[in-house]
Design a protein around this motif. Structure first.
Motif, mmCIF file in Angstrom:
data_model
loop_
_atom_site.group_PDB
_atom_site.id
_atom_site.type_symbol
_atom_site.label_atom_id
_atom_site.label_comp_id
_atom_site.label_asym_id
_atom_site.label_seq_id
_atom_site.Cartn_x
_atom_site.Cartn_y
_atom_site.Cartn_z
ATOM 1 N N SER A 1 0.807 -1.219 0.000
ATOM 2 C CA SER A 1 0.000 0.000 0.000
ATOM 3 C C SER A 1 0.844 1.275 0.000
ATOM 4 O O SER A 1 0.551 2.220 -0.730
ATOM 5 C CB SER A 1 -0.927 -0.011 1.211
ATOM 6 O OG SER A 1 -1.755 1.111 1.199
ATOM 7 N N ILE A 2 1.870 1.308 0.842
ATOM 8 C CA ILE A 2 2.736 2.498 0.964
ATOM 9 C C ILE A 2 4.190 2.029 1.096
ATOM 10 O O ILE A 2 4.794 2.102 2.171
ATOM 11 C CB ILE A 2 2.313 3.398 2.148
ATOM 12 C CG1 ILE A 2 2.111 2.576 3.422
ATOM 13 C CG2 ILE A 2 1.059 4.191 1.810
ATOM 14 C CD1 ILE A 2 1.936 3.408 4.681
ATOM 15 N N PRO A 3 4.789 1.554 0.016
ATOM 16 C CA PRO A 3 6.100 0.902 0.085
ATOM 17 C C PRO A 3 7.257 1.793 0.553
ATOM 18 O O PRO A 3 8.275 1.266 1.014
ATOM 19 C CB PRO A 3 6.334 0.418 -1.353
ATOM 20 C CG PRO A 3 5.439 1.254 -2.197
ATOM 21 C CD PRO A 3 4.259 1.590 -1.344
ATOM 22 N N LEU A 4 7.144 3.096 0.459
ATOM 23 C CA LEU A 4 8.235 3.987 0.855
ATOM 24 C C LEU A 4 8.205 4.342 2.335
ATOM 25 O O LEU A 4 9.103 5.027 2.842
ATOM 26 C CB LEU A 4 8.201 5.265 0.012
ATOM 27 C CG LEU A 4 8.342 5.040 -1.500
ATOM 28 C CD1 LEU A 4 8.158 6.349 -2.247
ATOM 29 C CD2 LEU A 4 9.678 4.398 -1.828
ATOM 30 N N TRP A 5 7.199 3.869 3.033
ATOM 31 C CA TRP A 5 7.030 4.172 4.450
ATOM 32 C C TRP A 5 7.474 2.978 5.287
ATOM 33 O O TRP A 5 7.418 1.836 4.845
ATOM 34 C CB TRP A 5 5.563 4.498 4.742
ATOM 35 C CG TRP A 5 5.152 5.808 4.167
ATOM 36 C CD1 TRP A 5 4.870 6.070 2.850
ATOM 37 C CD2 TRP A 5 5.009 7.038 4.853
ATOM 38 N NE1 TRP A 5 4.555 7.396 2.691
ATOM 39 C CE2 TRP A 5 4.630 8.017 3.912
ATOM 40 C CE3 TRP A 5 5.156 7.409 6.185
ATOM 41 C CZ2 TRP A 5 4.399 9.334 4.262
ATOM 42 C CZ3 TRP A 5 4.920 8.736 6.541
ATOM 43 C CH2 TRP A 5 4.541 9.681 5.578
ATOM 44 N N MET B 1 -3.129 9.923 4.114
ATOM 45 C CA MET B 1 -2.185 11.026 4.254
ATOM 46 C C MET B 1 -0.816 10.631 3.703
ATOM 47 O O MET B 1 -0.166 11.426 3.021
ATOM 48 C CB MET B 1 -2.087 11.457 5.716
ATOM 49 C CG MET B 1 -1.302 12.722 5.920
ATOM 50 S SD MET B 1 -2.161 14.156 5.199
ATOM 51 C CE MET B 1 -0.965 15.423 5.506
ATOM 52 N N ALA B 2 -0.372 9.426 3.978
ATOM 53 C CA ALA B 2 0.920 8.956 3.463
ATOM 54 C C ALA B 2 0.928 8.962 1.939
ATOM 55 O O ALA B 2 1.894 9.425 1.321
ATOM 56 C CB ALA B 2 1.220 7.551 3.996
ATOM 57 N N ARG B 3 -0.124 8.466 1.344
ATOM 58 C CA ARG B 3 -0.205 8.451 -0.131
ATOM 59 C C ARG B 3 -0.194 9.870 -0.688
ATOM 60 O O ARG B 3 0.470 10.148 -1.686
ATOM 61 C CB ARG B 3 -1.464 7.721 -0.579
ATOM 62 C CG ARG B 3 -1.391 6.229 -0.379
ATOM 63 C CD ARG B 3 -2.685 5.562 -0.804
ATOM 64 N NE ARG B 3 -2.625 4.131 -0.635
ATOM 65 C CZ ARG B 3 -3.665 3.370 -0.338
ATOM 66 N NH1 ARG B 3 -4.871 3.931 -0.191
ATOM 67 N NH2 ARG B 3 -3.529 2.070 -0.206
ATOM 68 N N ALA B 4 -0.932 10.768 -0.057
ATOM 69 C CA ALA B 4 -0.961 12.164 -0.507
ATOM 70 C C ALA B 4 0.424 12.787 -0.373
ATOM 71 O O ALA B 4 0.891 13.495 -1.281
ATOM 72 C CB ALA B 4 -1.989 12.958 0.296
#
Length: 97
Positions: free
Chosen positions: A15-19, A86-89
């Motif tokens: 879902s949010i691979p950079l986090w 928020m992470a995606r944004a």
């Protein structure tokens, strides 16, 4: 429901691979690095406007070209869809700054 805790099997990597998921599973975090302070500040401005729109605010700090971000839904005492949104944004805003 946006402020319901995420399920235990939520796929953060997909879902949010950079986090990075904190081992407590209550916080996700990422450090953004920009060309200079002006670009970092532009990023923070875009994020702040979005945070106000969705009423979900990051815990963050800025040092010249770096912005360190921690996301968690304090009212739910953990991670919710608000944090993922928020992470995606923020990932998108980093490309626009």
């Amino acid at each position: 429901m946006k402020n319901a805790l995420l399920p235990d099997d939520f796929d953060f990597q997909n879902s949010i691979p950079l986090w990075t998921l904190d081992p407590s599973r209550k916080i996700i975090y990422r450090e953004f690095i920009f060309k200079d302070f002006k670009q970092a500040f532009r990023f923070m401005t875009l994020c702040a406007q979005h945070a106000e729109e969705i009423d979900h605010h990051p815990d963050w700090s800025n040092s010249w070209n770096k912005v360190a971000v921690h996301l968690s839904t304090h009212s739910s005492k953990g991670l919710t869809e608000l944090d993922i949104d928020m992470a995606r944004a923020m990932d998108v805003f980093a490309l626009q700054a």
